[in-house]
Design a protein around this motif. Structure first.
Motif, mmCIF file in Angstrom:
data_model
loop_
_atom_site.group_PDB
_atom_site.id
_atom_site.type_symbol
_atom_site.label_atom_id
_atom_site.label_comp_id
_atom_site.label_asym_id
_atom_site.label_seq_id
_atom_site.Cartn_x
_atom_site.Cartn_y
_atom_site.Cartn_z
ATOM 1 N N THR A 189 165.399 74.658 -3.161
ATOM 2 C CA THR A 189 164.085 74.434 -2.549
ATOM 3 C C THR A 189 162.961 75.145 -3.284
ATOM 4 O O THR A 189 161.794 74.945 -2.956
ATOM 5 C CB THR A 189 164.063 74.939 -1.088
ATOM 6 N N ASP A 190 163.293 76.005 -4.265
ATOM 7 C CA ASP A 190 162.260 76.821 -4.901
ATOM 8 C C ASP A 190 162.154 76.518 -6.388
ATOM 9 O O ASP A 190 163.140 76.181 -7.039
ATOM 10 C CB ASP A 190 162.589 78.315 -4.713
ATOM 11 N N THR A 191 160.939 76.681 -6.922
ATOM 12 C CA THR A 191 160.743 76.487 -8.365
ATOM 13 C C THR A 191 161.359 77.679 -9.099
ATOM 14 O O THR A 191 161.645 78.719 -8.488
ATOM 15 C CB THR A 191 159.239 76.469 -8.701
ATOM 16 N N GLU A 192 161.524 77.539 -10.422
ATOM 17 C CA GLU A 192 162.083 78.620 -11.229
ATOM 18 C C GLU A 192 161.227 79.898 -11.064
ATOM 19 O O GLU A 192 161.764 80.990 -10.888
ATOM 20 C CB GLU A 192 162.121 78.167 -12.707
ATOM 21 N N ALA A 193 159.887 79.724 -11.104
ATOM 22 C CA ALA A 193 158.994 80.889 -10.981
ATOM 23 C C ALA A 193 159.171 81.559 -9.617
ATOM 24 O O ALA A 193 159.206 82.791 -9.513
ATOM 25 C CB ALA A 193 157.546 80.461 -11.174
ATOM 26 N N ALA A 194 159.309 80.750 -8.568
ATOM 27 C CA ALA A 194 159.477 81.311 -7.219
ATOM 28 C C ALA A 194 160.811 82.057 -7.129
ATOM 29 O O ALA A 194 160.895 83.134 -6.522
ATOM 30 C CB ALA A 194 159.409 80.211 -6.170
ATOM 31 N N ILE A 195 161.856 81.515 -7.760
ATOM 32 C CA ILE A 195 163.170 82.183 -7.722
ATOM 33 C C ILE A 195 163.080 83.534 -8.434
ATOM 34 O O ILE A 195 163.534 84.560 -7.907
ATOM 35 C CB ILE A 195 164.271 81.282 -8.344
ATOM 36 N N GLU A 196 162.442 83.551 -9.617
ATOM 37 C CA GLU A 196 162.274 84.812 -10.358
ATOM 38 C C GLU A 196 161.534 85.838 -9.499
ATOM 39 O O GLU A 196 161.932 86.993 -9.406
ATOM 40 C CB GLU A 196 161.484 84.583 -11.664
ATOM 41 N N GLY A 197 160.428 85.392 -8.872
ATOM 42 C CA GLY A 197 159.624 86.287 -8.025
ATOM 43 C C GLY A 197 160.451 86.841 -6.881
ATOM 44 O O GLY A 197 160.379 88.027 -6.544
ATOM 45 N N ARG A 198 161.285 86.003 -6.272
ATOM 46 C CA ARG A 198 162.099 86.422 -5.134
ATOM 47 C C ARG A 198 163.185 87.422 -5.543
ATOM 48 O O ARG A 198 163.533 88.330 -4.791
ATOM 49 C CB ARG A 198 162.710 85.191 -4.455
ATOM 50 N N LEU A 199 163.718 87.255 -6.784
ATOM 51 C CA LEU A 199 164.756 88.185 -7.251
ATOM 52 C C LEU A 199 164.156 89.567 -7.532
ATOM 53 O O LEU A 199 164.753 90.591 -7.199
ATOM 54 C CB LEU A 199 165.450 87.635 -8.510
ATOM 55 N N ILE A 200 162.926 89.568 -8.110
ATOM 56 C CA ILE A 200 162.255 90.854 -8.357
ATOM 57 C C ILE A 200 161.991 91.549 -7.019
ATOM 58 O O ILE A 200 162.270 92.731 -6.836
ATOM 59 C CB ILE A 200 160.930 90.630 -9.140
ATOM 60 N N ARG A 201 161.493 90.771 -6.076
ATOM 61 C CA ARG A 201 161.183 91.325 -4.748
ATOM 62 C C ARG A 201 162.457 91.832 -4.050
ATOM 63 O O ARG A 201 162.437 92.844 -3.346
ATOM 64 C CB ARG A 201 160.481 90.260 -3.916
ATOM 65 N N ALA A 202 163.582 91.130 -4.247
ATOM 66 C CA ALA A 202 164.851 91.530 -3.614
ATOM 67 C C ALA A 202 165.235 92.944 -4.060
ATOM 68 O O ALA A 202 165.620 93.790 -3.240
ATOM 69 C CB ALA A 202 165.959 90.547 -3.976
ATOM 70 N N ARG A 203 165.122 93.210 -5.374
ATOM 71 C CA ARG A 203 165.466 94.548 -5.884
ATOM 72 C C ARG A 203 164.590 95.607 -5.225
ATOM 73 O O ARG A 203 165.074 96.659 -4.815
ATOM 74 C CB ARG A 203 165.282 94.610 -7.403
ATOM 75 N N GLN A 204 163.276 95.320 -5.105
ATOM 76 C CA GLN A 204 162.361 96.290 -4.464
ATOM 77 C C GLN A 204 162.783 96.523 -3.018
ATOM 78 O O GLN A 204 162.823 97.646 -2.544
ATOM 79 C CB GLN A 204 160.925 95.740 -4.435
ATOM 80 N N GLU A 205 163.118 95.419 -2.312
ATOM 81 C CA GLU A 205 163.441 95.545 -0.886
ATOM 82 C C GLU A 205 164.678 96.410 -0.659
ATOM 83 O O GLU A 205 164.738 97.177 0.296
ATOM 84 C CB GLU A 205 163.615 94.169 -0.248
ATOM 85 N N PHE A 206 165.668 96.294 -1.551
ATOM 86 C CA PHE A 206 166.876 97.124 -1.416
ATOM 87 C C PHE A 206 166.488 98.606 -1.460
ATOM 88 O O PHE A 206 167.028 99.432 -0.736
ATOM 89 C CB PHE A 206 167.867 96.851 -2.554
ATOM 90 N N GLN A 207 165.535 98.944 -2.330
ATOM 91 C CA GLN A 207 165.119 100.350 -2.484
ATOM 92 C C GLN A 207 164.330 100.829 -1.260
ATOM 93 O O GLN A 207 164.404 101.991 -0.886
ATOM 94 C CB GLN A 207 164.232 100.536 -3.735
ATOM 95 N N GLU A 208 163.548 99.913 -0.661
ATOM 96 C CA GLU A 208 162.622 100.321 0.406
ATOM 97 C C GLU A 208 163.232 100.292 1.805
ATOM 98 O O GLU A 208 162.618 100.751 2.752
ATOM 99 C CB GLU A 208 161.406 99.376 0.421
ATOM 100 N N ALA A 209 164.447 99.723 1.920
ATOM 101 C CA ALA A 209 164.977 99.406 3.267
ATOM 102 C C ALA A 209 165.710 100.563 3.940
ATOM 103 O O ALA A 209 166.610 100.332 4.726
ATOM 104 C CB ALA A 209 165.893 98.188 3.174
#
Ligand code: ADP
Ligand code: 5GP
Length: 199
Positions: A139-159
């Protein structure tokens, strides 16, 4: 006994399986309702306005923030997301449990405003598996997938301020864990103190 409902906040990176696990766990339960957020993101194929989200313009979003209509709000991969305050308050007053699917910055705001809320983080078994699921969802474009993966790493650190963590390796198992958390939270002693005394 007329008790107020409880607020459950579910977070986790996009693609971790939150929607899948939540819908399995609350299937057929009338005591839990899902709060539909507003977003400036465009609908994905198959998404319906008012069901997955209320899809609104940046202008309308700004207006809602200015008028304090949102319980929390955040920016996520170039779009804005928020939880309409009046729906949540009304349902809790009605004695229903309310479930939010929101990202980490929003969850932090909820923790401050409503410390009694229960915060649950749903994680994928690994970042590789997360990427597979995001691509598999289609459902997501390549750019959206990249953005979501970067955000996922940040979220693991902040949670680190969540109450519970569920690893979604298997949907049935993860949904059973979520249901158990909801049940356990309804057995909290302090919630029954008045009832105990009246008996
Ligand atoms: P989220 O709501 O967290 O963005 P979704 O519920 O849309 O995630 O799930 C992302 C994709 O991963 C979907 O295609 C879904 O079918 C799949 N998925 C969810 N949970 C699992 C699981 N335990 N094992 C394999 N695939 C899963
Ligand atoms: P998606 O675009 O994949 O539907 O959602 C992207 C992210 O936004 C997810 O992590 C989801 O939990 C989060 N999100 C959805 N609604 C809200 C909201 O109302 N507030 C906040 N803070 N995040 C939200």
């Amino acid at each position: 006994m007329n008790k107020k409902g409880k607020l459950f906040v579910i977070s986790g990176p996009s693609g971790a399986g939150k929607s899948t696990v939540v819908s399995r766990a609350i299937e057929g339960r009338e005591d839990i309702c899902f709060s539909t957020s507003v977003t400036t993101r465009a609908p994905r194929p198959g998404e319906v306005d008012g069901r997955e989200y209320f899809f609104i313009s940046f202008e309308r979003f700004r207006e809602m923030v200015e008028h304090d209509e949102l319980l929390e709000h955040a920016e996520y991969v170039a779009n804005r997301y928020g939880t309409p305050r009046s729906y949540v308050n009304q349902r809790l007053e009605d004695g229903l449990n309310v479930l939010l699917d929101i990202e980490v910055q929003g969850a932090r705001q909820v923790r401050k405003k409503m410390p009694e809320a229960v915060l649950i983080f749903i994680a994928p078994p690994s970042l590789e598996e997360l990427e597979r699921r995001l691509r598999g969802r289609g459902t997501d474009t390549e750019a959206a997938i990249e953005g979501r993966l970067i955000r996922a790493r940040q979220e693991f650190q902040e949670a680190d301020f969540y109450d519970y963590l569920i690893v979604n390796d298997d949907v049935d198992r993860a949904a059973a864990k979520l249901s158990s958390i909801i049940e356990a939270e309804h057995c909290r002693f302090e919630d029954w103190a008045v009832w105990l005394k009246s008996n």
